[in-house]
Design a protein around this motif. Structure first.
Motif, short mmCIF file in Angstrom:
data_model
loop_
_atom_site.label_atom_id
_atom_site.label_comp_id
_atom_site.label_asym_id
_atom_site.label_seq_id
_atom_site.Cartn_x
_atom_site.Cartn_y
_atom_site.Cartn_z
N ALA A 10 -5.75 73.61 5.67
CA ALA A 10 -6.88 72.76 6.07
C ALA A 10 -6.94 72.56 7.58
O ALA A 10 -7.97 72.15 8.11
N THR A 11 -5.83 72.83 8.27
CA THR A 11 -5.79 72.45 9.69
C THR A 11 -5.36 73.61 10.61
O THR A 11 -4.93 73.36 11.74
N ILE A 12 -5.49 74.83 10.11
CA ILE A 12 -5.17 75.99 10.96
C ILE A 12 -5.98 75.89 12.26
O ILE A 12 -7.18 75.61 12.22
N LEU A 43 14.24 75.89 10.50
CA LEU A 43 14.05 74.70 9.66
C LEU A 43 13.54 73.53 10.48
O LEU A 43 13.57 73.56 11.72
N GLU A 44 13.09 72.49 9.80
CA GLU A 44 12.75 71.26 10.53
C GLU A 44 13.06 70.05 9.67
O GLU A 44 13.11 70.13 8.44
N PHE A 45 13.30 68.95 10.37
CA PHE A 45 13.70 67.71 9.70
C PHE A 45 12.96 66.53 10.33
O PHE A 45 12.57 66.62 11.50
N GLY A 91 4.14 77.02 14.99
CA GLY A 91 3.52 77.44 13.73
C GLY A 91 3.67 78.93 13.45
O GLY A 91 2.94 79.48 12.63
N LYS A 92 4.62 79.58 14.10
CA LYS A 92 4.77 81.04 13.91
C LYS A 92 5.01 81.38 12.44
O LYS A 92 4.39 82.27 11.88
N THR A 93 5.95 80.65 11.82
CA THR A 93 6.25 80.93 10.41
C THR A 93 5.05 80.62 9.54
O THR A 93 4.66 81.41 8.67
N1 LIG Z 1 -2.27 73.99 12.33
C1 LIG Z 1 -1.34 73.22 11.83
N2 LIG Z 1 -1.62 72.15 11.11
C2 LIG Z 1 -0.68 71.34 10.60
N3 LIG Z 1 0.64 71.57 10.75
C3 LIG Z 1 1.00 72.66 11.45
C4 LIG Z 1 0.05 73.53 12.02
N4 LIG Z 1 0.72 74.52 12.65
C5 LIG Z 1 2.02 74.27 12.47
N5 LIG Z 1 2.19 73.15 11.76
C6 LIG Z 1 3.45 72.57 11.35
O1 LIG Z 1 4.34 72.61 12.44
C7 LIG Z 1 5.67 72.81 11.98
C8 LIG Z 1 6.27 73.98 12.69
O2 LIG Z 1 5.73 75.17 12.19
P1 LIG Z 1 6.61 76.48 12.05
O3 LIG Z 1 7.90 76.17 11.40
O4 LIG Z 1 5.74 77.52 11.46
O5 LIG Z 1 6.88 76.76 13.60
P2 LIG Z 1 7.67 77.97 14.24
O6 LIG Z 1 6.91 78.37 15.44
O7 LIG Z 1 7.95 79.01 13.22
O8 LIG Z 1 9.01 77.24 14.69
P3 LIG Z 1 10.47 77.87 14.95
O9 LIG Z 1 10.34 78.81 16.11
O10 LIG Z 1 11.27 76.67 15.27
O11 LIG Z 1 10.89 78.54 13.70
C9 LIG Z 1 5.57 72.98 10.47
O12 LIG Z 1 5.80 71.75 9.84
C10 LIG Z 1 4.15 73.37 10.26
O13 LIG Z 1 3.70 73.01 8.99
#
Ligand SMILES: Nc1ncnc2c1ncn2[C@@H]1O[C@H](COP(=O)(O)OP(=O)(O)OP(=O)(O)O)[C@@H](O)[C@H]1O
Length: 844
Positions: free
Chosen positions: A195-197, A793-795, A222-224
């Motif tokens: 919903a929030t991409i 991961l995240e916490f 948000g990469k993952t």
């Molecule tokens: N557009 C968005 N709307 C809502 N939440 C988001 C959005 N983009 C990212 N997030 C949230 O931000 C957090 C980080 O996303 P993600 O784990 O994909 O980042 P990452 O870049 O892979 O981080 P890392 O490099 O630490 O692995 C997650 O909780 C994800 O759901």
């Protein structure tokens, strides 16, 4: 497109004491959402009816109707499954466009019975504007509305007014629900963000399906999330291509794959394979990290040469002498002769070791005959020979060689010039009789099985636990210390590391498959001298004694095909699968050997590679990059980063010669509060001064706690910090400790690991047992994990123990620490025994 009547109010002020304008808006949206759900129920009923109809048709019983039924049931079942996922939050977006057109966006597409669109699937082209429109580039969108739901109920709305000129009476409501949603409590599993991409994320998700998409970004950008939504998008838009040949998603470890495993099913896509780097080889699971020094050795491409020599070396327990008796004459081959023969087999069979047993047998028999003639045994009268042509042909076919020619046309072997490959000398006359007899001898077949055993990758790796053997394989490629370190790690094959899995895959590729039986009907066991106790010793196959011919069996129905692919997933059919698309997450950590392992699974694949070099634990990034390029098919980077420009021209068109490469950079940190991001930025400045941090968008007002603690008190301070946080956050807490030190898998101390003397007060020598003690009695929402396990991961809250130790544990320690301090969404506590680090983390 639907055209509902719009609410008329223009501001968010209360319409009455009890009912706000927002309430009215929510009620109006609820009516639409209810209508969509009603239609969804009808579609579900249709799918169920189709399944029933499919089974009804099967009563007709003809083969044709069986296949029809199967296809019908399969399609209907998939449809029913997709409809089920939409039960929660079916509709999450609404676009009001110029010209009064309204589009509702949802998890799946819903149409009326007249085929008018009620809800557009988020992956459809018509939904793109929902994610891409901005005030600078509204793309015809006047208002974008996000609907927040709980089950079927709309509970909140948030609007963006993108084109105020065209607003024309549209109500705008909302109070930053997006930012609020970022601060939500984490429940231990990643959720979809459909919903929030955000726009820059959507560009990655919808990037072209061919070639390679390379996504970079700091932690939390948000990469993952984006990579997973891209998989859902690819499967939706190119179902035939990616659905049938499959998509593989690779993550660093099992904690990570467990963390992300719910995202794709929640988007209605259950068909992608999700594997950690420790699970990529069938039948093997690794969960152990090597020490940095060991990982560096195992991951380097030098290992290819070492393993090539290892598989060419004599198998453990191989006999040193072959001795057979023919017509009373003893014929022997000694160790020296056997070594030469072994090298010759390897030279001729170009690496596919297990398939070369037939050739080994052939060369042994030739050498024995040579020896026999040298000692004059061939002066005996010649018996009738050449009767074993068919048998030889089986043997050669099993090795992929051509058949021996029947020069006389009556079953007699030719004089040895007719074989297309020219590789095999054909036995004839006395030699034919000699080889036929010797080959039947138990002494020969037993020798062959022991001298050229069908080897398994695990056996080869375990054998390298023997230092002498490893030294032979290493030649000049590894020094003495490296050999000792590696041999010690393989001496106990019970525990495998992530790097070991890539080595096993390399060995598997070198060994190749054992030869398959010839495509013709197998010989009766009684006729075949290579069949011992019902097993063909050349192929390892059990020899069936009935007429069953496997190649006659076809998979006729899609249920059978599905069943087969499931069996592959379960590891029942042990083949190395190849995929149509591979997603590699945390790619900055892959070693060259791991890239080779992935390359073998994606020779025809397109790729999505997700990485952050600033988080890399791998030292030689150039070598890893070169191995990545090879795995991707030799691509060279084609396009520039998209960071600096918004909107148009984010990627350059690839040249027609090279495979396409699209590069993106994500720039907004959605995870960390600005306060936590500031601490991470201070570490980044030390780890990689030239790197740009991402922009955090959410300020919490809660400052991280950086606390100095004497080394011996670290463990109790860590538990106290966790207790404090348990009262402060509702969701998950990560207690992140340095890599374990202490006894290695072999029970010896690991000489390569940094170990801190407790008396210096810096502390941080954590053994696995210390960690377990730390975790004892803590509630489930607290995870105790080392810095490498914390990747990706995240916490809600994180406690980092002994950053000074993390930073010193490997040459890339600072980058690993950067990973650790960027895990928390709300609260961060760092416990350090080094006052210098208190200053670094507090003020930079
Ligand atoms: N557009 C968005 N709307 C809502 N939440 C988001 C959005 N983009 C990212 N997030 C949230 O931000 C957090 C980080 O996303 P993600 O784990 O994909 O980042 P990452 O870049 O892979 O981080 P890392 O490099 O630490 O692995 C997650 O909780 C994800 O759901």
């Amino acid at each position: 497109m639907s055209s509902l009547s719009r609410p008329g109010a223009v501001t968010g002020r209360p319409a009455s004491a009890k009912t706000t304008v927002k309430d009215q808006e929510i009620a109006a949206e609820q009516r639409y959402v209810d209508m969509a759900y009603e239609r969804l129920d009808e579609m579900r009923a249709d799918a169920q009816a189709m399944i029933r109809e499919g089974y009804r048709q099967s009563l007709a019983g003809t083969k044709g109707s069986l296949v029809d039924r199967d296809a019908m049931v399969h399609q209907a079942a998939l449809r029913a499954q997709a409809l089920d996922i939409a039960d929660d939050g079916l509709v999450f977006g609404r676009l009001d466009l110029t010209g009064r057109e309204i589009r509702y966006i949802g998890r799946i597409g819903v149409r009326t019975s007249e085929h008018d669109s009620l809800v557009i699937d988020w992956r459809a082209p018509a939904a793109e504007d929902f994610y891409r429109a901005t005030p600078e580039d509204p793309r015809g969108v006047v208002r974008r509305r996000v609907l927040h739901s709980r089950g079927h109920a709309v509970v909140d709305l948030e609007d963006d007014l993108l084109d105020p000129e065209a607003a024309d009476g549209l109500t705008i409501v909302g109070d930053g629900a997006f930012l609020a949603s970022l601060a939500r409590t984490r429940e231990g599993a990643m959720r979809d963000i459909v919903a929030t991409i955000q726009r820059e994320q959507d560009e990655v998700i919808r990037a072209p399906a061919d070639g390679t998409v390379l996504v970079r970004g700091a932690p939390g950008t948000g990469k993952t999330a984006v990579a997973l939504h891209r998989v859902a998008y690819l499967l939706f838009r190119h179902r035939r291509r990616f659905g049938s040949r499959g998509v593989l998603i690779v993550g660093p470890n099992r904690r990570f794959t467990a963390y992300i495993e719910r995202v794709l099913p929640s988007l209605g896509e259950g068909s992608a394979s999700l594997r950690s780097l420790g699970d990529l080889v069938e039948g093997v699971t690794a969960t152990g990290h090597d020490s940095p020094a060991l990982a560096r050795l195992k991951g380097a491409e030098t290992m290819v040469r070492v393993l090539r020599r290892a598989v060419a070396d004599q198998a453990p327990g191989a006999p040193d002498e072959l001795r057979v008796v023919h017509r009373g004459v003893v014929v022997r081959l000694d160790r020296q002769r056997l070594d030469k023969l072994r090298n010759e087999v390897h030279r001729r069979s170009r690496g596919s070791v297990n398939a070369a047993r037939g050739r080994a047998a052939e060369l042994l028999l030739e050498a024995l005959w040579q020896q026999y003639t040298d000692i004059g045994g061939h002066e005996e009268p010649a018996p009738p020979g050449q009767e074993n042509l068919a048998l030889w042909n089986d043997l050669l076919a099993a090795d992929g060689l051509g058949e021996l020619e029947d020069a006389a046309g009556d079953g007699a072997a030719s004089n040895g010039n007719g074989n297309g490959s020219g590789a095999a000398k054909k036995p004839e006359g006395k030699q034919g009789e000699f080889t036929a007899r010797v080959r039947e001898q138990r002494a020969f077949t037993d020798f062959l099985m022991a001298w050229w055993p069908i080897r398994r990758p695990l056996d080869v790796l375990a054998a390298l636990g023997d230092e002498d053997r490893l030294r032979r394989a290493a030649a000049r490629d590894l020094d003495r210390d490296a050999v000792a370190l590696l041999a010690a790690s393989w001496a106990d094959p019970a525990t495998l590391s992530y790097q070991d899995v890539a080595l096993l895959d390399e060995i598997d590729a070198l060994l190749g498959s054992p030869p398959r039986p010839a495509r013709r009907k197998p010989k009766a066991a009684d006729d075949d001298p290579y069949v011992v106790d019902g097993v063909n010793i050349l192929t390892g196959e059990e020899v069936a004694d009935d007429d069953w011919e496997p190649e006659m069996r076809e998979l006729t129905t899609s249920i059978e095909r599905l069943e087969r692919s499931r069996r592959v997933d379960d590891g029942v059919v042990e083949e190395r699968p190849e995929y149509a698309h591979i997603v590699v997450d945390e790619a900055q950590d892959l070693s060259p050997m791991q890239w080779r392992m992935l390359g073998r699974r994606g020779r025809q694949a397109s790729w999505t590679i997700v990485e952050d070099p600033a988080q890399s634990a791998w030292e030689d990034l150039d070598a890893a990059r070169a191995a990545m390029e090879t795995a991707l098919g030799g691509d060279k980077p084609e396009s520039r980063s998209s960071r600096s420009r918004r909107g148009k021209g984010r990627t350059r068109k690839p040249s027609t010669v090279q495979r396409a490469r699209y590069e993106y950079e994500l720039t907004t940190n959605y995870r960390n509060s600005t306060e936590i991001a500031a601490v991470a930025t201070r570490v980044l400045a030390l780890a990689l001064p030239e790197a740009r941090p991402a922009r955090a968008v959410r300020t919490s007002g809660i400052e991280p706690v950086i606390r100095a603690v004497p080394g011996p008190e670290l463990a109790s301070a860590a538990r106290a910090a966790v207790q404090e946080l348990l009262d402060q956050v509702e969701g998950t807490i990560g207690l992140i400790v340095p890599l374990p030190t202490g006894p290695s898998r072999t029970g010896n101390p690991q000489p390569d690991l940094f170990s801190v003397d407790g008396e210096t007060g810096t502390g941080g020598a954590w053994s696995a047992a210390d960690r377990d003690r730390l975790a004892a009695g803590l509630p489930e929402r607290v995870q105790v994990l080392d810095v490498l396990e914390a990747k990706g991961l995240e916490f809600d809250a994180a406690v980092i123990v002994a950053p000074e130790t993390v930073a010193a544990q490997s040459p890339r320690g600072l980058r690993v620490l950067y990973v650790a301090v960027s895990r928390a969404t709300q609260r961060l506590t760092v416990l350090t025994g080094d006052p210098q680090w208190t200053a670094i983390l507090t003020t930079g």
